[in-house]
Design a protein around this motif. Structure first.
Motif, PDB file in Angstrom:
ATOM      1  N   VAL A 134       1.474  49.716  17.190  1.00  0.00           N
ATOM      2  CA  VAL A 134       2.671  50.313  17.633  1.00  0.00           C
ATOM      3  C   VAL A 134       2.274  51.728  16.950  1.00  0.00           C
ATOM      4  N   ALA A 135       1.919  51.819  15.763  1.00  0.00           N
ATOM      5  CA  ALA A 135       1.638  53.223  15.263  1.00  0.00           C
ATOM      6  C   ALA A 135       0.626  53.844  16.055  1.00  0.00           C
ATOM      7  N   SER A 136      -0.273  53.056  16.448  1.00  0.00           N
ATOM      8  CA  SER A 136      -1.559  53.700  17.124  1.00  0.00           C
ATOM      9  C   SER A 136      -1.234  54.152  18.324  1.00  0.00           C
ATOM     10  N   LEU A 137      -0.092  53.685  19.114  1.00  0.00           N
ATOM     11  CA  LEU A 137       0.303  54.024  20.469  1.00  0.00           C
ATOM     12  C   LEU A 137       1.033  55.391  20.475  1.00  0.00           C
ATOM     13  N   VAL A 138       1.609  55.531  19.276  1.00  0.00           N
ATOM     14  CA  VAL A 138       2.376  56.701  18.905  1.00  0.00           C
ATOM     15  C   VAL A 138       1.752  58.182  19.718  1.00  0.00           C
ATOM     16  N   PRO A 139       0.606  58.159  19.037  1.00  0.00           N
ATOM     17  CA  PRO A 139      -0.141  59.836  19.737  1.00  0.00           C
ATOM     18  C   PRO A 139      -0.194  59.774  21.288  1.00  0.00           C
ATOM     19  N   PHE A 140      -0.620  58.241  21.924  1.00  0.00           N
ATOM     20  CA  PHE A 140      -0.491  58.509  23.344  1.00  0.00           C
ATOM     21  C   PHE A 140       0.892  58.602  23.943  1.00  0.00           C
ATOM     22  N   PHE A 141       1.899  57.944  23.459  1.00  0.00           N
ATOM     23  CA  PHE A 141       3.156  58.194  24.100  1.00  0.00           C
ATOM     24  C   PHE A 141       3.540  59.903  23.998  1.00  0.00           C
ATOM     25  N   ILE A 142       3.408  60.539  22.706  1.00  0.00           N
ATOM     26  CA  ILE A 142       3.605  61.849  22.789  1.00  0.00           C
ATOM     27  C   ILE A 142       2.581  62.509  23.809  1.00  0.00           C
ATOM     28  N   TYR A 201       6.920  62.972  24.125  1.00  0.00           N
ATOM     29  CA  TYR A 201       8.220  62.381  23.368  1.00  0.00           C
ATOM     30  C   TYR A 201       7.891  63.268  21.834  1.00  0.00           C
ATOM     31  N   GLY A 202       9.151  63.578  21.360  1.00  0.00           N
ATOM     32  CA  GLY A 202       9.233  64.224  20.166  1.00  0.00           C
ATOM     33  C   GLY A 202       8.746  63.524  19.083  1.00  0.00           C
ATOM     34  N   TYR A 203       8.977  63.846  17.767  1.00  0.00           N
ATOM     35  CA  TYR A 203       8.674  63.089  16.534  1.00  0.00           C
ATOM     36  C   TYR A 203       9.782  62.040  16.552  1.00  0.00           C
ATOM     37  N   ALA A 204      10.923  62.415  16.543  1.00  0.00           N
ATOM     38  CA  ALA A 204      11.942  61.357  16.550  1.00  0.00           C
ATOM     39  C   ALA A 204      11.889  60.133  17.514  1.00  0.00           C
ATOM     40  N   ALA A 205      11.581  60.587  18.808  1.00  0.00           N
ATOM     41  CA  ALA A 205      11.577  59.643  19.806  1.00  0.00           C
ATOM     42  C   ALA A 205      10.466  58.717  19.649  1.00  0.00           C
ATOM     43  N   ALA A 206       9.517  59.366  19.195  1.00  0.00           N
ATOM     44  CA  ALA A 206       8.161  58.260  18.879  1.00  0.00           C
ATOM     45  C   ALA A 206       8.417  57.808  17.700  1.00  0.00           C
ATOM     46  N   SER A 207       8.860  58.044  16.677  1.00  0.00           N
ATOM     47  CA  SER A 207       9.306  57.079  15.523  1.00  0.00           C
ATOM     48  C   SER A 207      10.403  56.038  16.043  1.00  0.00           C
ATOM     49  N   GLY A 208      11.199  56.294  16.950  1.00  0.00           N
ATOM     50  CA  GLY A 208      11.944  55.228  17.517  1.00  0.00           C
ATOM     51  C   GLY A 208      11.353  54.150  18.213  1.00  0.00           C
ATOM     52  N   ILE A 209      10.150  54.223  18.541  1.00  0.00           N
ATOM     53  CA  ILE A 209       9.599  53.085  19.015  1.00  0.00           C
ATOM     54  C   ILE A 209       8.943  52.285  17.764  1.00  0.00           C
ATOM     55  N   VAL A 210       8.594  52.904  16.612  1.00  0.00           N
ATOM     56  CA  VAL A 210       8.286  52.098  15.589  1.00  0.00           C
ATOM     57  C   VAL A 210       9.557  51.466  15.230  1.00  0.00           C
ATOM     58  N   LEU A 211      10.634  51.864  15.323  1.00  0.00           N
ATOM     59  CA  LEU A 211      11.874  51.373  14.720  1.00  0.00           C
ATOM     60  C   LEU A 211      12.121  50.244  15.810  1.00  0.00           C
ATOM     61  N   ALA A 212      11.765  50.402  16.887  1.00  0.00           N
ATOM     62  CA  ALA A 212      12.119  49.347  17.716  1.00  0.00           C
ATOM     63  C   ALA A 212      11.448  47.891  17.587  1.00  0.00           C
ATOM     64  N   ALA A 213      10.187  48.287  17.082  1.00  0.00           N
ATOM     65  CA  ALA A 213       9.475  47.068  16.562  1.00  0.00           C
ATOM     66  C   ALA A 213       9.776  46.384  15.533  1.00  0.00           C
ATOM     67  N   SER A 214      10.554  47.469  14.524  1.00  0.00           N
ATOM     68  CA  SER A 214      10.785  46.710  13.291  1.00  0.00           C
ATOM     69  C   SER A 214      12.169  46.220  13.176  1.00  0.00           C
ATOM     70  N   LEU A 215      13.139  46.749  13.843  1.00  0.00           N
ATOM     71  CA  LEU A 215      14.357  46.340  13.513  1.00  0.00           C
ATOM     72  C   LEU A 215      14.916  44.945  14.069  1.00  0.00           C
ATOM     73  N   LEU A 216      14.400  44.437  15.122  1.00  0.00           N
ATOM     74  CA  LEU A 216      14.798  43.183  15.525  1.00  0.00           C
ATOM     75  C   LEU A 216      13.863  42.326  14.750  1.00  0.00           C
ATOM     76  N   SER A 217      12.616  42.712  14.318  1.00  0.00           N
ATOM     77  CA  SER A 217      11.809  41.772  13.408  1.00  0.00           C
ATOM     78  C   SER A 217      12.573  41.541  11.971  1.00  0.00           C
ATOM     79  N   SER A 218      13.317  42.755  11.649  1.00  0.00           N
ATOM     80  CA  SER A 218      13.868  42.648  10.012  1.00  0.00           C
ATOM     81  C   SER A 218      15.131  41.761  10.312  1.00  0.00           C
ATOM     82  N   VAL A 219      15.864  41.498  11.572  1.00  0.00           N
ATOM     83  CA  VAL A 219      16.825  40.669  11.566  1.00  0.00           C
ATOM     84  C   VAL A 219      16.478  39.223  11.693  1.00  0.00           C
ATOM     85  N   VAL A 220      15.440  39.190  12.624  1.00  0.00           N
ATOM     86  CA  VAL A 220      14.960  37.845  12.925  1.00  0.00           C
ATOM     87  C   VAL A 220      14.292  37.145  12.013  1.00  0.00           C
TER      88      VAL A 220
END
Length: 382
Positions: A24-32, A37-56
């Motif tokens: 996920v973090a390795s893909l961030v530079p490629f998405f940018i 994507y800006g820094y906030a949008a790119a970090s949203g991808i990291v959040l997406a991988a984490s948020l559901l995982s943290s709940v589940v």
């Protein structure tokens, strides 16, 4: 002999799963680069991988406390890989978030049951749990190299190739599951502790320390590649090297942690590791030039020396709920670190990456403060 073989196979399977946490973090530079994507949008991808995982993750931990579900290992491994593989083929930000979230669910489903199986196979050995954790660290370390090799030539459209480690990992765990199902193996039983043996207060304090550690590691994972490029005035290779060192240092720290725990008690090792990490993270943030690579390696080792020790500590604090303890320390608290990533990205968008990363220096000190007076539990297999 079968136990050693099973731990090796579980460690290799763990590596195949944690490739997708590192990816996920390795893909961030490629998405940018490809999608602007800006820094906030790119970090949203990291959040997406984490948020559901943290709940589940706690849910899967609770389920594995009630029922053994070894079939989750191959199924969740494939799910984790499939989400990352599909994340690069759509230009839609919403679909990218959805695919990455699916991968996060797969990773969340894997860890509690895998940690439970590793504890059964190893009979609670700190060293064996260290080897199991090492597999995950190596998967993290391999992720930036794997992503770079696959995507540098053809870009995000080649992301479906990233499913290969998941297919391999799902096959690797099958011999372990067959061994556990054999009648001879089922004779391995544990003395079931009473619910009163749970030390919930210590478990909660340990979990808080792991949260602070997680914010540091996930924050560095999301932005160290970009930050290293800025500090060294290098290109993509400079960033990939920093991310690789961050993950590889974790592998070294994990092995070192299990060795140190055989000489001193776990709490002592964890406490001093966090204290030493304060200076290492400060070096990452404030020291310019190529020296950043040294401090990245030191910070990573310092953050990972406690990693496998915290898993066994959590399991010993909650001996009646090993799955829940594993789910929280391996998943929930780690995933919570991803929630801080958009905040770091927002500060970076409005200021600088250095300004955004500077608060991370204080967090290992908070981890040290929280666990400073924790008791060393008696290790119990259960």
């Amino acid at each position: 002999m079968w136990r050693n073989k099973s731990i090796i196979l579980l460690s290799a399977g763990h590596a195949c799963v944690d490739v997708y946490q590192g990816a996920v973090a390795s893909l961030v530079p490629f998405f940018i680069a490809e999608r602007a994507y800006g820094y906030a949008a790119a970090s949203g991808i990291v959040l997406a991988a984490s948020l559901l995982s943290s709940v589940v993750q706690p849910l899967f931990g609770a389920l594995t406390d009630r029922w053994a579900m070894p079939w989750l290992l191959p199924v969740s491994t494939v799910l984790g890989g499939l989400g990352i593989a599909l994340s690069g083929i759509s230009g839609s930000y919403a679909l990218t978030l959805a695919f990455v979230a699916v991968s996060g669910i797969g990773v969340a489903a894997y860890h509690p049951e895998a940690a439970r199986v590793a504890r059964v196979v190893s009979r609670g050995s700190h060293t064996a749990m260290g080897w199991f954790s090492l597999g995950g660290n190596l998967g993290f370390a391999a992720a930036p190299v794997l992503v770079a090799v696959v995507l540098v030539a053809g870009g995000l459209r080649l992301s479906p190739l990233l499913v290969v480690p998941a297919l391999a990992g799902s096959v690797l765990c099958l011999p372990v599951l067959r061994a556990l199902a054999a009648p001879a193996r089922s004779a391995i039983t544990a003395v079931k502790p009473h619910r009163s043996d749970d030390d919930r207060a210590s478990f909660l304090r340990l979990s808080l320390a792991v949260v602070f550690r997680s914010v540091v590691f996930v924050g560095l994972s999301a932005f160290i590649a970009l930050y290293a490029q800025q500090r060294t005035e290098g290109g993509t290779a400079a960033g990939t090297a920093a991310l690789f060192l961050l993950y590889l240092g974790g592998a070294v720290g994990t092995v070192l942690g299990s060795r140190l725990a055989n000489r001193w008690d776990r709490i002592t090792v964890v406490r001093w590791s966090y204290l030493g990490t304060v200076g290492a993270v400060a070096g990452v943030v404030f020291v310019p030039g190529p020296a950043i690579y040294l401090f990245v390696a030191l910070a990573s080792a310092g953050l990972y020396i406690p990693f496998s020790l915290q898993i066994t500590l959590a399991q010993d604090y909650l001996p009646t709920r090993v799955g829940t303890a594993s789910g929280v320390t391996l998943g929930l608290t780690v995933s919570i670190g991803g929630i801080a990533s958009p905040l770091i990205g927002t500060v970076a968008d409005h200021g600088s990456l250095q300004l955004a990363l500077a608060p991370l220096v204080a967090l290992p000190a908070l981890s040290w403060l929280v666990i400073r007076t924790l008791p060393e539990p008696s290790a119990r297999y259960g």
